[in-house]
Each structure stands twice: as C-alpha cells, then as structure tokens.
Design a protein around this motif. Structure first.
Motif, PDB file in Angstrom:
ATOM      1  N   LYS A   1       0.844  -1.192   0.000  1.00 36.03           N
ATOM      2  CA  LYS A   1       0.000   0.000   0.000  1.00 36.03           C
ATOM      3  C   LYS A   1       0.878   1.240   0.000  1.00 36.03           C
ATOM      4  O   LYS A   1       1.924   1.275   0.642  1.00 36.03           O
ATOM      5  N   ARG A   2       0.443   2.252  -0.718  1.00 32.41           N
ATOM      6  CA  ARG A   2       1.152   3.525  -0.725  1.00 32.41           C
ATOM      7  C   ARG A   2       0.914   4.211   0.615  1.00 32.41           C
ATOM      8  O   ARG A   2      -0.206   4.222   1.129  1.00 32.41           O
ATOM      9  N   PHE A   3       1.967   4.753   1.189  1.00 32.04           N
ATOM     10  CA  PHE A   3       1.854   5.406   2.495  1.00 32.04           C
ATOM     11  C   PHE A   3       1.473   6.859   2.285  1.00 32.04           C
ATOM     12  O   PHE A   3       2.261   7.666   1.810  1.00 32.04           O
ATOM     13  N   ARG A   4       0.225   7.176   2.607  1.00 32.22           N
ATOM     14  CA  ARG A   4      -0.248   8.549   2.508  1.00 32.22           C
ATOM     15  C   ARG A   4      -0.809   8.967   3.856  1.00 32.22           C
ATOM     16  O   ARG A   4      -1.599   8.239   4.451  1.00 32.22           O
ATOM     17  N   LEU A   5      -0.394  10.116   4.314  1.00 28.57           N
ATOM     18  CA  LEU A   5      -0.977  10.669   5.539  1.00 28.57           C
ATOM     19  C   LEU A   5      -2.217  11.460   5.131  1.00 28.57           C
ATOM     20  O   LEU A   5      -2.115  12.537   4.570  1.00 28.57           O
ATOM     21  N   THR A   6      -3.389  10.889   5.398  1.00 23.30           N
ATOM     22  CA  THR A   6      -4.629  11.492   4.929  1.00 23.30           C
ATOM     23  C   THR A   6      -5.372  12.264   6.011  1.00 23.30           C
ATOM     24  O   THR A   6      -6.295  12.991   5.698  1.00 23.30           O
ATOM     25  N   ARG A   7      -4.979  12.081   7.240  1.00 31.47           N
ATOM     26  CA  ARG A   7      -5.665  12.762   8.342  1.00 31.47           C
ATOM     27  C   ARG A   7      -4.657  13.519   9.181  1.00 31.47           C
ATOM     28  O   ARG A   7      -3.605  13.007   9.510  1.00 31.47           O
ATOM     29  N   ARG A   8      -5.010  14.711   9.513  1.00 31.67           N
ATOM     30  CA  ARG A   8      -4.212  15.500  10.438  1.00 31.67           C
ATOM     31  C   ARG A   8      -5.161  16.027  11.508  1.00 31.67           C
ATOM     32  O   ARG A   8      -6.259  16.470  11.220  1.00 31.67           O
ATOM     33  N   PHE A   9      -4.721  15.947  12.745  1.00 33.28           N
ATOM     34  CA  PHE A   9      -5.570  16.433  13.822  1.00 33.28           C
ATOM     35  C   PHE A   9      -4.698  16.965  14.946  1.00 33.28           C
ATOM     36  O   PHE A   9      -3.602  16.454  15.178  1.00 33.28           O
ATOM     37  N   PRO A  10      -5.184  18.010  15.601  1.00 29.31           N
ATOM     38  CA  PRO A  10      -4.425  18.537  16.740  1.00 29.31           C
ATOM     39  C   PRO A  10      -4.553  17.575  17.911  1.00 29.31           C
ATOM     40  O   PRO A  10      -5.629  17.036  18.180  1.00 29.31           O
TER      41      PRO A  10
ATOM     42  N   ALA B   1      13.189   4.220  15.446  1.00 27.86           N
ATOM     43  CA  ALA B   1      12.605   3.498  14.318  1.00 27.86           C
ATOM     44  C   ALA B   1      12.937   4.155  12.975  1.00 27.86           C
ATOM     45  O   ALA B   1      12.619   3.593  11.921  1.00 27.86           O
ATOM     46  N   GLY B   2      13.518   5.349  13.006  1.00 26.38           N
ATOM     47  CA  GLY B   2      13.830   6.050  11.767  1.00 26.38           C
ATOM     48  C   GLY B   2      12.599   6.635  11.093  1.00 26.38           C
ATOM     49  O   GLY B   2      12.531   6.720   9.872  1.00 26.38           O
ATOM     50  N   LEU B   3      11.623   7.036  11.896  1.00 29.56           N
ATOM     51  CA  LEU B   3      10.370   7.591  11.389  1.00 29.56           C
ATOM     52  C   LEU B   3      10.173   8.992  11.934  1.00 29.56           C
ATOM     53  O   LEU B   3      10.781   9.364  12.933  1.00 29.56           O
ATOM     54  N   ASP B   4       9.295   9.767  11.284  1.00 25.11           N
ATOM     55  CA  ASP B   4       8.911  11.021  11.932  1.00 25.11           C
ATOM     56  C   ASP B   4       7.749  10.711  12.874  1.00 25.11           C
ATOM     57  O   ASP B   4       7.231   9.591  12.894  1.00 25.11           O
ATOM     58  N   GLU B   5       7.322  11.681  13.654  1.00 24.10           N
ATOM     59  CA  GLU B   5       6.315  11.418  14.686  1.00 24.10           C
ATOM     60  C   GLU B   5       4.997  10.927  14.092  1.00 24.10           C
ATOM     61  O   GLU B   5       4.362  10.024  14.626  1.00 24.10           O
ATOM     62  N   GLY B   6       4.563  11.510  12.979  1.00 25.19           N
ATOM     63  CA  GLY B   6       3.312  11.086  12.342  1.00 25.19           C
ATOM     64  C   GLY B   6       3.383   9.658  11.843  1.00 25.19           C
ATOM     65  O   GLY B   6       2.431   8.877  12.000  1.00 25.19           O
ATOM     66  N   GLU B   7       4.511   9.290  11.236  1.00 29.42           N
ATOM     67  CA  GLU B   7       4.691   7.925  10.761  1.00 29.42           C
ATOM     68  C   GLU B   7       4.716   6.946  11.931  1.00 29.42           C
ATOM     69  O   GLU B   7       4.147   5.853  11.846  1.00 29.42           O
ATOM     70  N   ALA B   8       5.357   7.340  13.023  1.00 31.07           N
ATOM     71  CA  ALA B   8       5.423   6.479  14.197  1.00 31.07           C
ATOM     72  C   ALA B   8       4.032   6.249  14.782  1.00 31.07           C
ATOM     73  O   ALA B   8       3.678   5.118  15.129  1.00 31.07           O
ATOM     74  N   LEU B   9       3.226   7.300  14.880  1.00 31.98           N
ATOM     75  CA  LEU B   9       1.861   7.137  15.378  1.00 31.98           C
ATOM     76  C   LEU B   9       1.040   6.261  14.441  1.00 31.98           C
ATOM     77  O   LEU B   9       0.268   5.411  14.885  1.00 31.98           O
TER      78      LEU B   9
ATOM     79  N   GLU C   1      -1.851   1.378  13.386  1.00 32.33           N
ATOM     80  CA  GLU C   1      -2.139   0.349  12.399  1.00 32.33           C
ATOM     81  C   GLU C   1      -1.817  -1.035  12.941  1.00 32.33           C
ATOM     82  O   GLU C   1      -2.408  -2.026  12.527  1.00 32.33           O
ATOM     83  N   ASN C   2      -0.865  -1.124  13.853  1.00 33.31           N
ATOM     84  CA  ASN C   2      -0.426  -2.403  14.410  1.00 33.31           C
ATOM     85  C   ASN C   2      -0.744  -2.516  15.890  1.00 33.31           C
ATOM     86  O   ASN C   2      -0.061  -3.228  16.626  1.00 33.31           O
ATOM     87  N   PHE C   3      -1.766  -1.833  16.341  1.00 36.15           N
ATOM     88  CA  PHE C   3      -2.079  -1.704  17.758  1.00 36.15           C
ATOM     89  C   PHE C   3      -2.182  -3.053  18.471  1.00 36.15           C
ATOM     90  O   PHE C   3      -1.596  -3.244  19.536  1.00 36.15           O
ATOM     91  N   ASP C   4      -2.925  -3.988  17.895  1.00 39.96           N
ATOM     92  CA  ASP C   4      -3.099  -5.292  18.549  1.00 39.96           C
ATOM     93  C   ASP C   4      -1.786  -6.052  18.661  1.00 39.96           C
ATOM     94  O   ASP C   4      -1.575  -6.794  19.619  1.00 39.96           O
ATOM     95  N   GLY C   5      -0.903  -5.870  17.704  1.00 35.90           N
ATOM     96  CA  GLY C   5       0.360  -6.586  17.726  1.00 35.90           C
ATOM     97  C   GLY C   5       1.414  -5.984  18.638  1.00 35.90           C
ATOM     98  O   GLY C   5       2.344  -6.669  19.046  1.00 35.90           O
ATOM     99  N   VAL C   6       1.271  -4.705  18.976  1.00 35.78           N
ATOM    100  CA  VAL C   6       2.299  -4.052  19.792  1.00 35.78           C
ATOM    101  C   VAL C   6       1.857  -3.838  21.229  1.00 35.78           C
ATOM    102  O   VAL C   6       2.594  -3.264  22.017  1.00 35.78           O
TER     103      VAL C   6
END
Length: 70
Positions: free
Chosen positions: A3-12, A30-38, A43-48
């Motif tokens: 899947k293409r990684f697109r940040l489609t939602r932004r919220f305060p 993890a080598g991610l920015d904060e939005g990617e990390a969240l 997306e993997n909540f049950d696994g982590v």
C-alpha cells in the motif's frame, strides 16, 4: 503490491511531556517522523500491545487523570 503510504488525516493532539518524549524517542529509534510512528503504532495496535497489560495501565491512567490535570 504494498500500500502507498499517505498521511490522509491530520488532527491537533495534546499529550503529556512524558508521552511526547517517548514518541520522539520511539520515532528516532525506528527512523520515522512522529506522524509515521503514530500511524505505525495504531495500524499495528493489537500486535504491539499486551491486552492484559494495556487494561491494567489504562485503569491506572484513568484513575490518576484528574489529579494530573491540575
């Protein structure tokens, strides 16, 4: 095909200093920015998460929440 990684939602959001420092540390490790990390975490909540540990920590957090807001 991945899947293409697109940040489609932004919220305060509001988070505690401890939570923000932990997010920054996790995203850096993890080598991610904060939005990617969240996105990864939710997306993997049950696994982590450990379901029993999560329930216990959530109850404790909720019981301390009013005092932390003051």
């Amino acid at each position: 095909m991945p899947k293409r990684f697109r940040l489609t939602r932004r919220f305060p959001i509001a988070m505690t200093e401890d939570a923000y420092r932990r997010l920054k540390r996790f995203s850096h490790e993890a080598g991610l920015d904060e939005g990617e990390a969240l996105s990864f975490l939710f997306e993997n909540f049950d696994g982590v998460t450990d379901e029993e540990g999560l329930s216990h920590r959530l109850r404790r957090f909720n019981s301390e929440l009013d005092a932390r807001k003051r």
